[in-house]
Design an enzyme around this catalytic site. Sequence first.
Site, PDB file in Angstrom:
ATOM      1  N   LYS A  25       0.844  -1.200   0.000  1.00  0.00           N
ATOM      2  CA  LYS A  25       0.000   0.000   0.000  1.00  0.00           C
ATOM      3  C   LYS A  25       0.885   1.259   0.000  1.00  0.00           C
ATOM      4  O   LYS A  25       2.072   1.184  -0.250  1.00  0.00           O
ATOM      5  CB  LYS A  25      -0.965  -0.053   1.180  1.00  0.00           C
ATOM      6  CG  LYS A  25      -1.833  -1.337   1.223  1.00  0.00           C
ATOM      7  CD  LYS A  25      -2.957  -1.351   0.198  1.00  0.00           C
ATOM      8  CE  LYS A  25      -3.596  -2.715  -0.032  1.00  0.00           C
ATOM      9  NZ  LYS A  25      -4.356  -3.272   1.052  1.00  0.00           N
TER      10      LYS A  25
HETATM   11  C1  PLP Z   1      -5.340  -4.423   1.383  1.00  0.00           C
HETATM   12  C2  PLP Z   1      -6.822  -4.223   1.460  1.00  0.00           C
HETATM   13  C3  PLP Z   1      -7.577  -4.604   2.574  1.00  0.00           C
HETATM   14  C4  PLP Z   1      -6.998  -5.386   3.705  1.00  0.00           C
HETATM   15  O1  PLP Z   1      -5.919  -4.767   4.278  1.00  0.00           O
HETATM   16  P1  PLP Z   1      -5.036  -5.554   5.371  1.00  0.00           P
HETATM   17  O2  PLP Z   1      -4.304  -4.439   6.060  1.00  0.00           O
HETATM   18  O3  PLP Z   1      -4.120  -6.461   4.593  1.00  0.00           O
HETATM   19  O4  PLP Z   1      -5.960  -6.283   6.269  1.00  0.00           O
HETATM   20  C5  PLP Z   1      -8.911  -4.291   2.602  1.00  0.00           C
HETATM   21  N1  PLP Z   1      -9.504  -3.665   1.567  1.00  0.00           N
HETATM   22  C6  PLP Z   1      -8.824  -3.306   0.468  1.00  0.00           C
HETATM   23  C7  PLP Z   1      -9.527  -2.596  -0.630  1.00  0.00           C
HETATM   24  C8  PLP Z   1      -7.460  -3.596   0.378  1.00  0.00           C
HETATM   25  O5  PLP Z   1      -6.790  -3.285  -0.740  1.00  0.00           O
END
Ligand code: PLP
Length: 389
Positions: free
Chosen positions: A195
């Site tokens: 991210k």
């Molecule tokens: C990455 C992601 C999540 C989950 O995030 P984590 O921190 O890995 O639990 C949820 N929603 C979206 C749209 C994502 O891209």
Amino acid sequence: MSRSDPPFLSYGRQHITDEDVAAVAEVLRSDFLTQGPAVPQFEGALKALTGAPHAYAMANATAALHLSCLALGLGPGDLTWTSPNSFVASANCALYCGADVDFVDIDPVSFNMSAEALEAKLEAAEGAGRLPKVVIPVHFAGQPCDMGKIGALAQRYGFRVIEDASHAVGAMLGNMPIGACADSDIAVFSFHPVKIVTTGEGGAALTRDPAVAERLELLRSHGVTRREALMSGPSEGDWYYEQVALGFNYRMTDIQAALGTSQLTRLDTYLRRRHALAALYDARLAGLPLTIPTRLPGRYSAFHLYVVQLDDPALRRPVFDALREARIGANVHYIPIHLQPFYRALGFAPGDFPNAEAYYARAITLPLHPQMSDGDVDRVVECLTGALA
Ligand SMILES: *Cc1c(COP(=O)(O)O)cnc(C)c1O
């Protein structure tokens, strides 16, 4: 792999500096690895970034989505709607609470939940007496949803809104940072390494609503409180705590939070580089049989993902394979959630959300992360051009 093979270019990856390492090492040598000062510091940085008065760091965004649903009172018999074009966590969070999930089809230009489709579905649902309690729009690829319209619909139909802003740390809608919760009850960030900024694993829930904030804080740590105001009676002493709700241990460690605070100091640099790389892709891809991402006016994307739509869906698999063969980490975001076997077993079927399915058939995510060079973009485009020829 031979010596001359280029390094694998992943679709997304973290960027860690010596300052990050020093910040983490400092926590490791300190008194507190968890429940120390680094978590409130990170939460302070998130509040400063967004203007939201409350921010709670959590173990990951999935945990933050789960607690967000619980904090809004979601339970058995309730209904949640989200976008089919997302990671499964956007829908699973409602199922954790015993609620039912349905989807709203996407807009074919932004690939976000369509506010028009939402309005039409709400009208039909009101007639049928089955309105959602919570709607979870997802800022796909980092480009904000039409929150003004979604917020207005929330007022009219009486549902609550959780923004899944996992892709959108640093994104802006007009002058308003995503996470400010101007048109929502809660916004959730993810700090997974692919991210925008990372804490290893990590997430956060932000809100303006003090009652929601109190629930989030309580549920993050076992439903246990040391605040006398929340207790059934007077405290019995400094040791005393009460469990007043069924909560979880969804805390973030101080080790992770220190990394997050250090990373956030470079957020603007990261976003500028992501935009520069995206602009380079736009220019280099002109003339190929594909559609580049549309930037909607008044929205500053965090550009978590750079997704192209191939004109010919039959070429998606061979193009993807050619990129991977060239050690280019192409990816596909997302397989529509309702087509997952688990969701099909709940009654969903192909054809339910045609825009999300048509989008999926033609989508390829190209590598995009701040450490990429302009030459990396050239390498991707060269391979893509060859594969489409
Ligand atoms: C990455 C992601 C999540 C989950 O995030 P984590 O921190 O890995 O639990 C949820 N929603 C979206 C749209 C994502 O891209």
